[in-house]
Motif scaffolding. Structure first.
Motif, PDB file in Angstrom:
ATOM      1  N   TRP A  42       0.816  -1.217   0.000  1.00 45.61           N
ATOM      2  CA  TRP A  42       0.000   0.000   0.000  1.00 45.61           C
ATOM      3  C   TRP A  42       0.844   1.259   0.000  1.00 45.61           C
ATOM      4  O   TRP A  42       0.388   2.310  -0.467  1.00 45.61           O
ATOM      5  CB  TRP A  42      -0.984  -0.044   1.168  1.00 45.61           C
ATOM      6  CG  TRP A  42      -1.707  -1.353   1.160  1.00 45.61           C
ATOM      7  CD1 TRP A  42      -1.680  -2.333   2.110  1.00 45.61           C
ATOM      8  CD2 TRP A  42      -2.506  -1.879   0.083  1.00 45.61           C
ATOM      9  NE1 TRP A  42      -2.409  -3.418   1.702  1.00 45.61           N
ATOM     10  CE2 TRP A  42      -2.929  -3.177   0.466  1.00 45.61           C
ATOM     11  CE3 TRP A  42      -2.903  -1.377  -1.151  1.00 45.61           C
ATOM     12  CZ2 TRP A  42      -3.731  -3.965  -0.354  1.00 45.61           C
ATOM     13  CZ3 TRP A  42      -3.690  -2.173  -1.965  1.00 45.61           C
ATOM     14  CH2 TRP A  42      -4.106  -3.443  -1.565  1.00 45.61           C
ATOM     15  N   GLY A  46       0.527   3.702  -3.060  1.00 45.95           N
ATOM     16  CA  GLY A  46       0.174   5.094  -2.785  1.00 45.95           C
ATOM     17  C   GLY A  46       1.144   6.093  -3.369  1.00 45.95           C
ATOM     18  O   GLY A  46       0.750   7.177  -3.809  1.00 45.95           O
ATOM     19  N   ASN A  51      -1.487   9.374  -8.346  1.00 47.00           N
ATOM     20  CA  ASN A  51      -1.961  10.037  -7.134  1.00 47.00           C
ATOM     21  C   ASN A  51      -1.420  11.454  -7.033  1.00 47.00           C
ATOM     22  O   ASN A  51      -2.109  12.367  -6.572  1.00 47.00           O
ATOM     23  CB  ASN A  51      -1.561   9.232  -5.898  1.00 47.00           C
ATOM     24  CG  ASN A  51      -2.382   7.975  -5.737  1.00 47.00           C
ATOM     25  OD1 ASN A  51      -3.404   7.801  -6.388  1.00 47.00           O
ATOM     26  ND2 ASN A  51      -1.936   7.081  -4.874  1.00 47.00           N
ATOM     27  N   ILE A  79      -9.225   8.619   3.235  1.00 47.98           N
ATOM     28  CA  ILE A  79      -8.380   7.498   3.655  1.00 47.98           C
ATOM     29  C   ILE A  79      -9.025   6.734   4.805  1.00 47.98           C
ATOM     30  O   ILE A  79      -8.940   5.498   4.880  1.00 47.98           O
ATOM     31  CB  ILE A  79      -6.970   7.996   4.040  1.00 47.98           C
ATOM     32  CG1 ILE A  79      -6.255   8.515   2.786  1.00 47.98           C
ATOM     33  CG2 ILE A  79      -6.145   6.886   4.685  1.00 47.98           C
ATOM     34  CD1 ILE A  79      -5.004   9.322   3.083  1.00 47.98           C
ATOM     35  N   ASN A 231     -10.417   7.045  -6.237  1.00 51.97           N
ATOM     36  CA  ASN A 231      -9.138   6.529  -6.705  1.00 51.97           C
ATOM     37  C   ASN A 231      -8.821   5.163  -6.103  1.00 51.97           C
ATOM     38  O   ASN A 231      -8.086   4.373  -6.694  1.00 51.97           O
ATOM     39  CB  ASN A 231      -8.027   7.530  -6.357  1.00 51.97           C
ATOM     40  CG  ASN A 231      -6.737   7.230  -7.074  1.00 51.97           C
ATOM     41  OD1 ASN A 231      -6.726   6.671  -8.170  1.00 51.97           O
ATOM     42  ND2 ASN A 231      -5.640   7.589  -6.461  1.00 51.97           N
ATOM     43  N   TYR A 232      -9.387   4.869  -4.920  1.00 53.58           N
ATOM     44  CA  TYR A 232      -9.188   3.571  -4.278  1.00 53.58           C
ATOM     45  C   TYR A 232     -10.412   2.660  -4.412  1.00 53.58           C
ATOM     46  O   TYR A 232     -10.361   1.503  -3.989  1.00 53.58           O
ATOM     47  CB  TYR A 232      -8.878   3.759  -2.786  1.00 53.58           C
ATOM     48  CG  TYR A 232      -7.415   3.980  -2.496  1.00 53.58           C
ATOM     49  CD1 TYR A 232      -6.564   2.907  -2.241  1.00 53.58           C
ATOM     50  CD2 TYR A 232      -6.877   5.258  -2.484  1.00 53.58           C
ATOM     51  CE1 TYR A 232      -5.217   3.107  -1.982  1.00 53.58           C
ATOM     52  CE2 TYR A 232      -5.534   5.472  -2.226  1.00 53.58           C
ATOM     53  CZ  TYR A 232      -4.711   4.399  -1.974  1.00 53.58           C
ATOM     54  OH  TYR A 232      -3.383   4.595  -1.719  1.00 53.58           O
ATOM     55  N   ILE A 263      -1.321   3.853   3.923  1.00 49.39           N
ATOM     56  CA  ILE A 263      -2.031   4.721   2.986  1.00 49.39           C
ATOM     57  C   ILE A 263      -1.977   6.171   3.442  1.00 49.39           C
ATOM     58  O   ILE A 263      -1.806   7.081   2.619  1.00 49.39           O
ATOM     59  CB  ILE A 263      -3.489   4.250   2.803  1.00 49.39           C
ATOM     60  CG1 ILE A 263      -3.519   2.880   2.113  1.00 49.39           C
ATOM     61  CG2 ILE A 263      -4.273   5.242   1.958  1.00 49.39           C
ATOM     62  CD1 ILE A 263      -4.905   2.264   1.994  1.00 49.39           C
ATOM     63  N   TYR A 267      -0.259   8.038   0.539  1.00 47.69           N
ATOM     64  CA  TYR A 267      -1.251   8.778  -0.237  1.00 47.69           C
ATOM     65  C   TYR A 267      -1.305  10.236   0.203  1.00 47.69           C
ATOM     66  O   TYR A 267      -1.335  11.152  -0.628  1.00 47.69           O
ATOM     67  CB  TYR A 267      -2.606   8.102  -0.070  1.00 47.69           C
ATOM     68  CG  TYR A 267      -3.675   8.495  -1.058  1.00 47.69           C
ATOM     69  CD1 TYR A 267      -3.373   8.857  -2.362  1.00 47.69           C
ATOM     70  CD2 TYR A 267      -5.026   8.458  -0.690  1.00 47.69           C
ATOM     71  CE1 TYR A 267      -4.369   9.183  -3.270  1.00 47.69           C
ATOM     72  CE2 TYR A 267      -6.031   8.779  -1.595  1.00 47.69           C
ATOM     73  CZ  TYR A 267      -5.692   9.141  -2.878  1.00 47.69           C
ATOM     74  OH  TYR A 267      -6.681   9.462  -3.767  1.00 47.69           O
TER      75      TYR A 267
END
Length: 464
Positions: A42, A46, A51, A79, A231-232, A263, A267
C-alpha cells in the motif's frame, strides 16, 4: 475443497474459476505475505504519479480549488473511509482464501459476476495505461538525458515500460512482494526529498497559490473527497485478491491498521507534494514537473528513473492482478498469457487523453464516472456478507458448476443499475450516492422480489 479441486474426476463438476489454478482458494500454507510485505503493497501503491496528478488537480489554471487544510482534510476523510471499507470487504478473501472474481459470485452469481467483474477490470486496465504513460514519459526523459537529446519518443518509452511490467508480472505475487518492498522505501525517500526542495526553494509560490487561497468547504471539498476516495474504489472492491495472500492470524483491527498506516503516509504525502508541485511549476504531469525542479542533469535522471519505478510498483499492485484474473475467468487461459493480454489492453486504452500537461480534470471525471458503478458493487458485497448471510459462506458450493451460485442473481444486477443511475444524477458525489443507495435497495429487492430464487438460500430471506 483443495483436494476436491485437484481431483481430475471432479473437475467436470466445478466452475471456470475452480478449473484455473490461480483462482482456486488459497490455504494457510499458500500464504507467504507478512505484515511488512502487506504494508509495503500500500505504500508502493500510494506513492505513484497518478496520485500525485490527483493532488495536482487541486490547482486548476494557476488557481487552487482547495487550500492546504481543505485538501488534507479531504484526503484524511477519504483514507479513513478507504481503510474501513478495505477491512470490511477483505474478510471474505482473508477467511476463505478466495479471489475477487469468486467473491463476486456470492452476490451476482456465476454468470452475473462476468458482467460485474468487467466493471472492476476495465478501470484497472485504463489505470494501468495511465500509470504506464506517465512512467513512459519519465523513461523518455531518461533516454533524452542519456543520449544528449538524440532520442525523444514518449510512445516508445511507453511500450518499453509495458513490456517490462508484463515480464515482471508473470511471476505473480512473488515478484510483487519484492518489488513493493524496495519501492516502499525508495519512493518515500524521493517524496521526502522533493517535499524539502519545494519547501526550501518554492515556498512562496506554494504559499500564494495553495496555502493562502480561500478555497471551499462546500461542494468542491466533498467533490475532492469523492475523487480521492474514488481513486481507491476499484482496489478495495477487489480486496479479496490481496487479503487471501496475507498470513493468517491478523484480527480485523490489525488488518485495518495494515491499510490505514501505509495509505495515510503514502497517499497523504503524495497528494500534498502534487499540489505543491503544480503550484511551483505549473505542470500537472509530475513526470515533467519533477525534473523541472532541478538544474542538475544527474538529479533529473535520478528522479525520472524512480518515476518509472513508481509506475511499475503501483501497476503491479493495483492494476494488473485483478484484470488478469478476470481474463482468466472468461477464457481459462494460463496466468502468463492473461498477463500479456492485460498489458496489450492497457497499451490501447489511450491514457494520454486522460493525462494532459495543462489539465488533470479528465482524470477526475474518469474516476467519478466509474465510481458510480463501483460504489453500488462494494455496498452489495458488504451487505450480502454481513447482513444477508451473517458471514457464513459454503466455499465448496461456491465453486460447483451448477451449484447455488450458478446463473445470475437478477436482484444484485438490478440494484447495482438503479443505484448507479441515481449516482449519475449528481456525478460529483457519485460513489457515495451509489454506495448508500445500494445498501438500501439491494436488501429490499432481495426480500420482496424474485420469490423462490436460489440466491436466497443461506440468507436471512431463505424461503421467501
Amino acid at each position: 475443497m483443495a483436494d476436491n479441486l485437484n481431483n481430475n474426476n471432479s473437475r467436470e463438476n466445478v466452475d471456470a474459476a475452480a478449473q484455473t489454478d490461480s483462482l482456486r482458494p488459497l490455504g494457510e500454507k499458500d500464504r507467504k505475505m507478512g505484515a511488512f510485505g502487506y504494508m509495503s503493497l500500500w505504500v508502493g501503491d500510494g506513492v505513484n504519479m497518478g496520485n500525485m496528478t490527483l493532488g495536482a488537480s487541486v490547482i486548476a489554471a494557476g488557481i487552487a480549488t482547495l487550500n492546504i487544510w481543505q485538501t488534507m482534510a479531504a484526503a484524511l476523510l477519504a483514507i479513513g473511509i478507504v481503510s474501513t471499507l478495505f477491512t470490511l470487504n477483505d474478510r471474505v478473501g482473508y477467511r476463505n482464501g478466495i479471489p475477487y472474481v469468486s467473491h463476486l459470485k456470492i452476490s451476482f452469481g456465476e454468470k452475473g459476476s462476468l458482467i460485474s467483474s468487467l466493471l472492476r477490470a476495465v478501470p484497472a486496465v485504463i489505470w494501468y495505461g495511465i500509470q504506464s504513460w506517465i512512467g513512459g514519459t519519465a523513461l523518455n526523459e531518461v533516454f533524452k538525458i542519456l543520449t544528449n537529446g538524440a532520442f525523444d519518443n514518449v510512445v516508445i518509452g511507453f511500450i518499453i515500460l509495458l513490456v517490462v511490467q508484463i515480464l515482471l508480472s508473470m511471476k505473480g505475487f512473488h515478484s510483487i512482494k519484492w518489488v513493493e518492498s524496495v519501492a516502499s522505501v525508495v519512493l518515500m525517500i524521493i517524496i521526502i526529498t522533493v517535499f524539502v526542495i519545494l519547501l526550501k526553494d518554492h515556498s512562496q509560490a506554494v504559499k500564494d497559490i495553495w496555502v493562502d487561497t480561500k478555497g471551499s468547504w462546500g461542494l468542491p471539498f466533498f467533490g475532492f473527497v469523492m475523487v480521492f476516495l474514488g481513486n481507491y474504489a476499484a482496489i478495495f472492491l477487489s480486496a479479496a485478491d490481496y487479503s487471501r495472500e496475507l498470513k493468517t492470524g491478523y484480527s480485523d483491527k490489525k488488518r485495518g491498521l495494515l491499510y490505514f498506516i501505509p495509505i495515510i503516509i503514502a497517499y497523504g504525502s503524495v497528494i500534498a507534494v502534487g499540489a505543491m508541485l503544480a503550484s511551483a511549476t505549473g505542470y500537472t504531469n509530475p513526470a515533467l514537473g519533477l525534473p523541472a525542479l532541478f538544474d542538475n542533469v544527474y538529479v533529473e535522471l535520478f528522479i525520472s528513473v524512480f518515476i518509472v519505478f513508481g509506475a511499475i510498483a503501483v501497476n503491479m499492485v493495483a492494476n494488473i492482478v485483478t484484470p488478469t484474473y478476470v481474463i482468466q475467468l472468461f477464457t481459462k487461459l494460463d496466468y502468463k498469457i492473461a498477463v500479456i493480454i492485460t498489458g496489450l489492453l492497457a497499451m490501447v486504452s489511450f491514457p494520454w487523453l486522460l493525462v494532459q500537461d495543462d489539465n488533470a480534470k479528465g482524470l477526475d471525471m474518469f474516476v467519478l464516472i466509474y465510481s458510480a458503478f463501483l460504489g453500488p458493487m462494494v455496498a452489495i458485497l458488504i451487505i450480502e456478507y454481513y447482513f444477508l448471510r451473517k458471514q457464513k459462506i459454503d466455499v465448496d458450493e461456491l465453486y460447483k458448476k451448477d451449484g447455488d451460485f450458478s446463473g445470475t442473481n437478477a436482484a444484485a444486477i438490478i440494484a447495482m443499475l438503479i443505484a448507479a443511475a441515481l449516482a449519475f444524477i449528481f456525478v460529483d458525489l457519485a460513489w457515495i450516492i451509489g454506495f448508500v443507495s445500494a445498501l438500501i435497495i439491494y436488501p429490499l429487492i432481495t426480500k420482496y422480489a424474485f420469490k423462490g430464487s436460489k440466491f436466497k438460500k443461506g440468507t436471512i430471506y431463505e424461503g421467501r
